[in-house]
Design an enzyme around this catalytic site. Structure first.
Site, PDB file in Angstrom:
ATOM      1  N   HIS A   1       3.803 106.484 -26.004  1.00 45.03           N
ATOM      2  CA  HIS A   1       4.106 107.278 -25.069  1.00 45.03           C
ATOM      3  C   HIS A   1       4.391 108.684 -25.817  1.00 45.03           C
ATOM      4  O   HIS A   1       5.077 109.617 -24.995  1.00 45.03           O
ATOM      5  CB  HIS A   1       5.230 106.937 -24.149  1.00 45.03           C
ATOM      6  CG  HIS A   1       4.833 106.159 -23.018  1.00 45.03           C
ATOM      7  ND1 HIS A   1       4.085 106.516 -21.726  1.00 45.03           N
ATOM      8  CD2 HIS A   1       4.755 104.732 -23.022  1.00 45.03           C
ATOM      9  CE1 HIS A   1       3.894 105.273 -20.935  1.00 45.03           C
ATOM     10  NE2 HIS A   1       4.053 104.369 -21.722  1.00 45.03           N
TER      11      HIS A   1
ATOM     12  N   LYS B   1      -3.353 106.933 -23.068  1.00 42.27           N
ATOM     13  CA  LYS B   1      -2.449 107.851 -22.411  1.00 42.27           C
ATOM     14  C   LYS B   1      -2.691 109.318 -22.486  1.00 42.27           C
ATOM     15  O   LYS B   1      -3.402 109.678 -21.781  1.00 42.27           O
ATOM     16  CB  LYS B   1      -0.893 107.288 -22.782  1.00 42.27           C
ATOM     17  CG  LYS B   1      -0.728 105.741 -22.331  1.00 42.27           C
ATOM     18  CD  LYS B   1       0.461 105.326 -22.944  1.00 42.27           C
ATOM     19  CE  LYS B   1       0.826 103.839 -22.119  1.00 42.27           C
ATOM     20  NZ  LYS B   1       1.156 102.906 -22.928  1.00 42.27           N
TER      21      LYS B   1
ATOM     22  N   SER C   1       9.291 103.845 -22.284  1.00 39.65           N
ATOM     23  CA  SER C   1       8.504 104.246 -20.887  1.00 39.65           C
ATOM     24  C   SER C   1       9.237 104.132 -19.715  1.00 39.65           C
ATOM     25  O   SER C   1       8.940 104.730 -18.725  1.00 39.65           O
ATOM     26  CB  SER C   1       7.151 103.523 -20.854  1.00 39.65           C
ATOM     27  OG  SER C   1       7.249 102.323 -20.500  1.00 39.65           O
TER      28      SER C   1
HETATM   29  C1  LIG Z   1       1.050 101.216 -22.979  1.00 37.50           C
HETATM   30  C2  LIG Z   1       1.670 100.783 -24.063  1.00 37.50           C
HETATM   31  C3  LIG Z   1       0.806  99.990 -25.047  1.00 37.50           C
HETATM   32  C4  LIG Z   1      -0.469  99.639 -24.638  1.00 37.50           C
HETATM   33  O1  LIG Z   1      -1.519 100.462 -24.859  1.00 37.50           O
HETATM   34  P1  LIG Z   1      -2.961 100.150 -24.604  1.00 37.50           P
HETATM   35  O2  LIG Z   1      -3.874 101.101 -25.133  1.00 37.50           O
HETATM   36  O3  LIG Z   1      -2.990 100.625 -22.827  1.00 37.50           O
HETATM   37  O4  LIG Z   1      -3.203  98.609 -24.601  1.00 37.50           O
HETATM   38  C5  LIG Z   1       1.421  99.661 -26.323  1.00 37.50           C
HETATM   39  N1  LIG Z   1       2.826  99.877 -26.535  1.00 37.50           N
HETATM   40  C6  LIG Z   1       3.526 100.856 -25.627  1.00 37.50           C
HETATM   41  C7  LIG Z   1       4.908 101.112 -26.257  1.00 37.50           C
HETATM   42  C8  LIG Z   1       2.880 101.402 -24.756  1.00 37.50           C
HETATM   43  O5  LIG Z   1       3.770 101.949 -23.758  1.00 37.50           O
END
Ligand SMILES: *Cc1c(COP(=O)(O)O)cnc(C)c1O
Length: 393
Positions: A210, A241, A182
């Protein structure tokens, strides 16, 4: 007064002194291309709402209808009385969408990682982990008690070297990597990682938080992008997301999913996801299955933005996805850049150490299908103005 908590004041002050204290902004509007942030209307380039689904009418109305039928709270953990028909429907739908055998849902992507890794790995085992993996992967690895070996970011040669160095030193092994990273918007050569996993008989897990809704056919994720169906044992994902809601998922081999229903601790010891979350996520999958329009729009917006930024002379780093870092170098410059953009009604986050390495501070621009051509044009104008003022271009 007792002094047992005095260290917190000192630590907080030190965060403030070094510019690392999180000032948390407050939204007074739904997610979307435009936000009301601390009372000011700004163009949003900060959120993970890649497809604009967080406030999509079909998604919102599905949540409302489900609440009329099932209420709100699940009332229990999944393994006692918290599994509703809706949870099973979501798991069937996401498995079909991802073209895998089965899926299990968790409360978040974070708990999906911290639940899955310790269920598969223990003290006698070894985890090969990309140097830039997400915090929830790192925490899951630590919780497992396994030995953790980092390999060079997105570097299969480094991975293979580390595996060879540790040959014979473990019972079971796991390779784990983010799908899309990210901070830079890049992704690993997953095809090469599957070859290594096969060669050394290691479990392969990719956290595609992502990548889902972004990469692959109609947003089916990084495994679909590389056409590696059946070769990646575990795909972790999030509904927070691109799907615009909340919740985590583990998709893949049916045997692993069956095991997680028995041994995934957040599944057994933390309540099920709420009714509106589940119904909204199913509605997001409906939209993704019906048409690739939103995903196509996301990539078109990203291509326009990146192309124009590069021709103005900005450095957009190693991005291979709609996440667009604008590389600035010094953390102070990045913060100043972000502040000036905000004055131009453009909300884009500055990221500095320790989120990214020293000297690689940047503005991270999160492109969305919700942005119109005018929104993108307005953002580009603001970047040009501020870039010239601060002599970046
Ligand atoms: C955002 C993210 C998470 C966490 O996801 P949530 O559902 O918001 O807890 C886990 N792994 C990665 C790679 C992320 O970018």
């Amino acid at each position: 007064m007792s002094s047992k908590l005095k260290w917190i004041d000192e630590e907080l002050q030190s965060l403030k002194d070094s510019g690392l204290y999180n000032e948390i902004r407050t939204l007074g509007s739904p997610q979307g291309a435009w936000l009301v942030v601390d009372g000011k209307r700004v163009l949003n380039f900060c959120s993970n709402n890649y497809l604009g689904l967080a406030n999509h009418p079909h998604v919102v109305s599905a949540a409302k209808e489900a609440m009329d039928k099932y209420g709100v709270g699940p009332g229990a953990v999944r393994t006692i009385a918290g599994t509703m028909e809706l949870h099973l429907e979501l798991e069937r739908r996401i498995a079909k969408f991802k073209r895998v055998e089965d899926a299990i849902t968790f409360q978040s992507g974070f708990t999906a990682n911290t639940g899955t890794i310790p269920a598969l790995m223990g003290k006698e085992d070894m985890i090969f982990s990309d140097a830039l993996n997400h915090a929830s992967i790192i925490d899951g690895c630590r919780l497992s008690g396994a030995t953790i070996k980092r390999y060079g970011h997105a570097d299969p040669a480094s991975l293979e070297t580390v595996i060879k160095e540790n040959k014979g030193n473990y019972r079971r092994g796991l390779i784990v990597t983010d799908g899309v990273f990210s901070m830079d918007g890049d992704y690993p050569p997953l095809d090469k990682l599957t070859e290594i996993a096969e060669k050394y008989d290691l479990i392969l897990m990719v956290d595609d938080a992502h990548g889902e809704g972004v990469l692959g056919e109609g947003g089916r994720g990084i495994v679909d992008h590389f056409k590696l169906h059946g070769k990646v044992d575990i795909e972790v994902g999030t509904f927070s997301k691109a799907f615009g809601v909340m919740g985590g998922v583990v998709a893949g081999d049916a045997k692993i999913i069956q095991w997680l229903r028995q041994r995934g601790r957040p599944f057994l010891f933390s309540s099920a996801v709420t009714v509106p979350d589940v119904a909204a996520t199913i509605a997001s999958i409906d939209l993704l299955e019906e048409s690739t329009e939103l995903v196509d729009r996301l990539w078109a917006n990203a291509a326009t933005f990146k192309g124009e930024m590069e021709s103005m002379g900005f450095d957009t780093g190693k991005s291979m996805t709609p996440i667009t870092p604008v590389m600035l170098g010094s953390a102070k410059l990045a913060r100043e850049f972000s502040r000036k953009l905000y004055e131009e009604n453009v909300f884009a986050m500055a990221l500095g150490y320790p989120t990214v390495p020293v000297g690689q501070a940047r503005i991270r621009v999160m492109i969305s299908a919700a942005h119109t051509d005018d929104d993108i044009a307005q953002a580009l104008k603001a970047f040009e103005k501020v870039g010239k003022e601060l002599e970046v271009i």
